[in-house]
Design an enzyme around this catalytic site. Structure first.
Site, short mmCIF file in Angstrom:
data_model
loop_
_atom_site.label_atom_id
_atom_site.label_comp_id
_atom_site.label_asym_id
_atom_site.label_seq_id
_atom_site.Cartn_x
_atom_site.Cartn_y
_atom_site.Cartn_z
N ARG A 254 46.58 26.95 -32.12
CA ARG A 254 47.21 26.01 -33.04
C ARG A 254 48.08 25.00 -32.29
O ARG A 254 48.19 23.85 -32.67
CB ARG A 254 48.07 26.80 -34.04
N TYR A 255 48.75 25.47 -31.25
CA TYR A 255 49.66 24.63 -30.47
C TYR A 255 49.07 24.49 -29.06
O TYR A 255 48.47 25.44 -28.55
CB TYR A 255 51.05 25.27 -30.37
N CYS B 48 47.26 48.32 -37.80
CA CYS B 48 48.72 48.26 -37.80
C CYS B 48 49.24 49.68 -37.97
O CYS B 48 48.51 50.57 -38.41
CB CYS B 48 49.23 47.41 -38.96
N ASP C 103 55.68 28.32 -42.46
CA ASP C 103 54.36 28.06 -41.88
C ASP C 103 53.57 27.26 -42.89
O ASP C 103 53.30 27.75 -43.99
CB ASP C 103 53.64 29.38 -41.58
N CYS D 126 52.21 46.41 -44.65
CA CYS D 126 53.30 45.73 -45.35
C CYS D 126 52.68 45.01 -46.54
O CYS D 126 51.72 44.24 -46.37
CB CYS D 126 53.98 44.73 -44.43
N LYS E 143 54.38 25.82 -37.79
CA LYS E 143 55.72 26.12 -38.31
C LYS E 143 56.58 24.87 -38.37
O LYS E 143 56.56 24.06 -37.43
CB LYS E 143 56.43 27.09 -37.37
N ASP F 107 54.99 33.30 -46.71
CA ASP F 107 53.78 32.47 -46.83
C ASP F 107 53.17 32.62 -48.22
O ASP F 107 53.49 33.55 -48.95
CB ASP F 107 52.75 32.90 -45.78
N CYS G 187 52.08 41.20 -46.33
CA CYS G 187 51.50 40.71 -45.07
C CYS G 187 50.69 39.43 -45.27
O CYS G 187 49.82 39.36 -46.14
CB CYS G 187 50.61 41.78 -44.47
N ARG H 70 48.46 38.36 -43.34
CA ARG H 70 47.08 38.52 -42.89
C ARG H 70 46.39 39.67 -43.63
O ARG H 70 45.35 40.15 -43.20
CB ARG H 70 47.02 38.77 -41.38
N ARG I 7 49.88 27.31 -26.10
CA ARG I 7 49.84 28.75 -26.38
C ARG I 7 48.77 29.06 -27.41
O ARG I 7 48.43 28.21 -28.24
CB ARG I 7 51.20 29.26 -26.86
S1 SF4 Z 1 53.04 42.24 -41.46
FE1 SF4 Z 1 50.81 42.56 -41.53
S2 SF4 Z 1 50.15 42.40 -39.39
FE2 SF4 Z 1 52.37 42.77 -39.38
S3 SF4 Z 1 52.61 45.02 -39.28
FE3 SF4 Z 1 52.69 44.46 -41.42
S4 SF4 Z 1 50.57 44.71 -42.13
FE4 SF4 Z 1 50.49 44.58 -39.89
#
Ligand code: SF4
Length: 328
Positions: free
Chosen positions: A95-96, A108, A308, A112, A315, A271, A115, A117, A99
Site C-alpha cells: 500500500r505504501y 490467530c 484506515d 476478536c 491511514k 474500520d 477484527c 480481517r 513497506r
Molecule cells: S484482530 Fe483479527 S487478525 Fe488480529 S488477532 Fe484478532 S482476529 Fe486475529
C-alpha cells in the site's frame, strides 16, 4: 509449542471451561451465545482474565460472539481497508512505497469479534515463493510487516526460516511483526521465537492491546524478553464501544504500556467491517476522548489516532479531518 487444550474453540468447550471454573451458563450469562461463521476461539489464559459474573466485562465483549454481528449495515464492508486492491500477489499487500505487509497465515491465537480481517481470515491463499519473489524484485521495500492472521502463531521452525530468507534480501532493512499473541497467549513466546527475533536484526513488534486488564505480569515478562532480544516494542489499540471508549481507561492503558516498556503507536478508529457496528463510536466522540487525554498524560503515552480509509488509500490521522463523515 501449541496445545489444543490451551484453547476454547466451541460452545461445548466454553461450557466445560466455565464448569471447571465454578460457573454455569446462567451465572456466566452466556444464554444468548450465537454461532457465527467467524468461530469462537479463546485461549484459556485470556478466559481466566474475564470476570464471567459481569455480562458487560470488556474483555468478554471482545471475544464472545454477539447476535449483533449478524446485523450488517449498508456502509459496512467485507474488506474495509482495501487490502485486495493493494495486493499484487497473494499474501502481499503493498500500500505504501517503502513497506509491504506479508500475510502468510490466517491463524490467530484468538478471534476478536471486531477484527477488520475476519471476513478474509479463512481465505488466505498466500504463496510463499511468489510473495518473496515480489519483495526481492521491489527494491523500494525497506520494511516487511508480518501481519495476518498472527505471525507469532507460526511454528518456531517456520519463523526461523522466513526470517532468515528475508534477511538475505539486501534492501529489506527492517522487519515488523503485528501480533496479539503476547497479549492473549503469552506462553507461545518461546525461547526459539525470541531467538528468531534476535536473528531478525533491526525489528519491531507491534502489540495489539485494547484494555489495561490485558497488561498482566505474564505480558510484562514477555515484553521484557522481547526487548532483551533486541526488538523495538510498540502497541496499537482499537477504539471500541463498551471496551475502552473512555479517557480514563485509555489513559490507564497507555501509561501501563509505557511502564511495561511499550510505546503506544496507533489508536485505530474502528474500520467499517461487516457486523461490527455495535463496537463503533463516532469520530467526534473519539476526538473528544483524545482531546481529554492530551495534557493529562505524558506525550510519551499518546499514540496517533488514525483511521484506515476504505479502498486501500491508507491511514490518515483523524485530526486531519475537518469534516466528520456521517457513518464513521
Ligand atoms: S484482530 Fe483479527 S487478525 Fe488480529 S488477532 Fe484478532 S482476529 Fe486475529
Amino acid at each position: 509449542m501449541l496445545y489444543s487444550s490451551d484453547f476454547i474453540c466451541s460452545t461445548p468447550s466454553l461450557i466445560e471451561y466455565l464448569k471447571e471454573s465454578g460457573f454455569d451458563t446462567k451465572t456466566a450469562h452466556i444464554g444468548d451465545l450465537i454461532e457465527h461463521p467467524f468461530s469462537l476461539l479463546i485461549p484459556k489464559y485470556y478466559a481466566d482474565l474475564i470476570d464471567w459474573r459481569d455480562p458487560d466485562d470488556p474483555l468478554r465483549k471482545m471475544i464472545l460472539p454477539d447476535k449483533l454481528e449478524h446485523e450488517v449495515k449498508n456502509y459496512e464492508l467485507a474488506d474495509p481497508i482495501g487490502d485486495a486492491v493493494c495486493s499484487p500477489t497473494p499474501g502481499v499487500v503493498h500500500r505504501y512505497p517503502d513497506r509491504c505487509l506479508l500475510m502468510l497465515t490466517n491463524v490467530c491465537a484468538v478471534h476478536c469479534r471486531f477484527c477488520f480481517r475476519k471476513n478474509i481470515l479463512d481465505t488466505n491463499g498466500a504463496h510463499l515463493d511468489k510473495a518473496l519473489a515480489y519483495i526481492r524484485a521491489h527494491i523500494e521495500i525497506w520494511e516487511v510487516i508480518f501481519s495476518g492472521g498472527d505471525p507469532f502463531m507460526f511454528t518456531d521452525h517456520f519463523m526461523e526460516s522466513i526470517v532468515s530468507k528475508l534477511r538475505r534480501i539486501p534492501h529489506v532493512k527492517m522487519i515488523r511483526f503485528h501480533t496479539r499473541t503476547p497479549v492473549v497467549y503469552p506462553q507461545k513466546i518461546t525461547p526459539n521465537l525470541l531467538a528468531s527475533l534476535q536473528n531478525a536484526g533491526p525489528c519491531s513488534v507491534v502489540l495489539h492491546v485494547n484494555h489495561p486488564r490485558e497488561i498482566t505480569p505474564a505480558f510484562i515478562a514477555v515484553v521484557s524478553k522481547m526487548r532483551t532480544a533486541g526488538a523495538l516494542i510498540l502497541s496499537q489499540t482499537v477504539l471500541l464501544k463498551g471496551v475502552n471508549d473512555h479517557e480514563k481507561i485509555l489513559g490507564e492503558l497507555f501509561k501501563k504500556l509505557v511502564e511495561s516498556g511499550v510505546k503506544p503507536y496507533y489508536l485505530h478508529h474502528l474500520d467499517l467491517t461487516k457486523g461490527t457496528h455495535h463496537f463503533r463510536i463516532s469520530v467526534a466522540r473519539g476526538k473528544e476522548i483524545i482531546q481529554k487525554l492530551r495534557g493529562t498524560i505524558s506525550g510519551l503515552c499518546m499514540p496517533e489516532y488514525v483511521i484506515d480509509t476504505p479502498g486501500g488509500y491508507g491511514k490518515i490521522p483523524v485530526f486531519w479531518f475537518s469534516q466528520i463523515a456521517k457513518h464513521t
